[in-house]
Design a protein around this motif. Sequence first.
Motif, PDB file in Angstrom:
ATOM      1  N   GLU A 114       0.802  -1.220   0.000  1.00 27.15           N
ATOM      2  CA  GLU A 114       0.000   0.000   0.000  1.00 27.15           C
ATOM      3  C   GLU A 114       0.839   1.276   0.000  1.00 27.15           C
ATOM      4  O   GLU A 114       0.280   2.377   0.069  1.00 27.15           O
ATOM      5  N   ILE A 146      -2.396   3.607   1.031  1.00 28.68           N
ATOM      6  CA  ILE A 146      -3.803   3.661   0.634  1.00 28.68           C
ATOM      7  C   ILE A 146      -4.648   3.091   1.762  1.00 28.68           C
ATOM      8  O   ILE A 146      -4.322   2.055   2.333  1.00 28.68           O
ATOM      9  N   CYS A 147      -5.741   3.753   2.067  1.00 32.00           N
ATOM     10  CA  CYS A 147      -6.664   3.271   3.093  1.00 32.00           C
ATOM     11  C   CYS A 147      -8.075   3.602   2.637  1.00 32.00           C
ATOM     12  O   CYS A 147      -8.406   4.780   2.446  1.00 32.00           O
ATOM     13  N   ASN A 148      -8.878   2.578   2.417  1.00 29.91           N
ATOM     14  CA  ASN A 148     -10.262   2.799   1.997  1.00 29.91           C
ATOM     15  C   ASN A 148     -11.072   3.300   3.184  1.00 29.91           C
ATOM     16  O   ASN A 148     -11.344   2.550   4.138  1.00 29.91           O
ATOM     17  N   LEU A 149     -11.459   4.568   3.123  1.00 32.92           N
ATOM     18  CA  LEU A 149     -12.155   5.206   4.237  1.00 32.92           C
ATOM     19  C   LEU A 149     -13.655   5.196   4.000  1.00 32.92           C
ATOM     20  O   LEU A 149     -14.132   5.498   2.901  1.00 32.92           O
ATOM     21  N   ASP A 150     -14.391   4.845   5.037  1.00 31.76           N
ATOM     22  CA  ASP A 150     -15.845   4.944   5.037  1.00 31.76           C
ATOM     23  C   ASP A 150     -16.215   6.116   5.940  1.00 31.76           C
ATOM     24  O   ASP A 150     -16.216   6.005   7.165  1.00 31.76           O
ATOM     25  N   GLN A 159     -12.126   3.386  11.160  1.00 33.95           N
ATOM     26  CA  GLN A 159     -11.529   2.923   9.913  1.00 33.95           C
ATOM     27  C   GLN A 159     -10.674   1.681  10.173  1.00 33.95           C
ATOM     28  O   GLN A 159     -10.151   1.495  11.277  1.00 33.95           O
ATOM     29  N   CYS A 161      -7.580   0.101   8.290  1.00 34.72           N
ATOM     30  CA  CYS A 161      -6.562   0.209   7.249  1.00 34.72           C
ATOM     31  C   CYS A 161      -5.693  -1.046   7.248  1.00 34.72           C
ATOM     32  O   CYS A 161      -5.557  -1.726   8.269  1.00 34.72           O
ATOM     33  N   TYR A 225      -4.077  -5.507   9.962  1.00 34.30           N
ATOM     34  CA  TYR A 225      -5.262  -4.646   9.941  1.00 34.30           C
ATOM     35  C   TYR A 225      -5.176  -3.692  11.132  1.00 34.30           C
ATOM     36  O   TYR A 225      -5.174  -4.124  12.288  1.00 34.30           O
ATOM     37  N   THR A 288     -14.089  13.868  -0.211  1.00 32.00           N
ATOM     38  CA  THR A 288     -14.817  12.889  -1.004  1.00 32.00           C
ATOM     39  C   THR A 288     -15.920  12.260  -0.162  1.00 32.00           C
ATOM     40  O   THR A 288     -15.826  12.192   1.066  1.00 32.00           O
ATOM     41  N   GLY A 289     -16.956  11.790  -0.853  1.00 36.07           N
ATOM     42  CA  GLY A 289     -18.041  11.125  -0.159  1.00 36.07           C
ATOM     43  C   GLY A 289     -19.051  12.113   0.406  1.00 36.07           C
ATOM     44  O   GLY A 289     -18.879  13.342   0.361  1.00 36.07           O
TER      45      GLY A 289
END
Length: 441
Positions: A114, A146-150, A159, A161, A225, A288-289
Amino acid sequence: MERGWLHGERFLLCLILHLLLQGRGDTFTINCSGFEQHGVDPAAFQPMFDRKAFRPVVNYSIPTQVNISFTLSAILEVIWHNQFIRWNPEECGGISEFSIATENLWLPDIFIQEFMDIDETPTGLMAYVNSEGRTKYDKPMQVVSICNLDIFYFPFDEQNCTLTFSSFIYTVENMALGLEKEVQEISNTSQNLIQSKGEWALLGIYQKQMKMTVDTSQYDQIIFYVAIRRRPTLYVINLLMPSSFLVVIDALSFYLPAESQIRVPFKMTLLLGYNVFLLMMNDLLPDTGTPLISMYFALCLSLMVLSLLETIFITYLLHLATTQPPPMPRWLHSLLLHGTSPMKCCPTVPQKGTKDLDLTHAHLPGLKEPVELVGKVPDPQEAELSGCPGSTRAQQEGEAQKQHLVGLWVQFSHMMDTLLFRFYLLFMATSVITVIVLWNT
């Protein structure tokens, strides 16, 4: 004679190579005589330094075991066994471990998948080597990954990651990855090191080991994780509290008299201030989002606009009722009958002026009685003295009907104020409960 010398040289080379492949221990044992008087002699390690381009194993069919550990303070720890290094500490002045420049050693090509930035690790680092060939290499590095954030529950979001450690060159036949420490120990160490009150709080670290297949080759992978949670205090103070204060003030503006000319400018000022607040706080929101807090701001803005439109409509309605009140539709009259209590459903025909006209039901505290909106009905005795009893009675009935219609429209405006005010209270209570639930979960 020359041919015989060449033949003997080939035999000697083949013998050394044979001993190297067979893994004779004395081939890689370092002669450390004189270390106790003159210190470590680099020349004694030169044969091992010359082999740094090769994986440090005697038997190439056996993979090198590389153990990985790290902390969130940006330190990557890699440990492996170098079979090219071995010495007897008793013969070397009791030296059992020392540091060697990494440029002289074989290093495993461990990388983070990542990783999204240039590796700015300082050069000239040292590795610790003990007498058994155990090599420990600590690599300080800053990882931008990279970390997919919600961000739906921002600023109360959690989160998860990932940090994936793998080799780029060596397959599972050549290198096997493992853990140097238990993942719980890594998590506890990281939590102890991260003491600063930053934006994120570490919840825990979890681990999973798997193999990645590329074409016909397999590579060992260790996935960590990292569970983190955002500290919401900053955003609650700078975003939610000012927005809530403006909404509360807008709700309190319903206590201003509806027939006055103060409420509309007051609400317009609040609406303008709320738009300025949104522009100033836009930098604190995610790029974003669409988080839940953005929906909350949109609802607050929509509610304030609706309140302003309702106030403008009531002001226009009361102005129209004082000049030429329009007839009230049946469905609206029925709504007023069901929306008020049975004892005070509708205003009745007044007997003496407007003091018996009941218009106080369903209006908010602070709203004045619409006495000034209705003209005073002439006294019957004065009408008889004027000599026109018939016209006086008709005039009284007309004025009474007009007052009754004006009272209905005023009561309708009060009911609209009450409904919108209760909707404000419901919205604020729901917002407070939602914030408390998200903060405590």
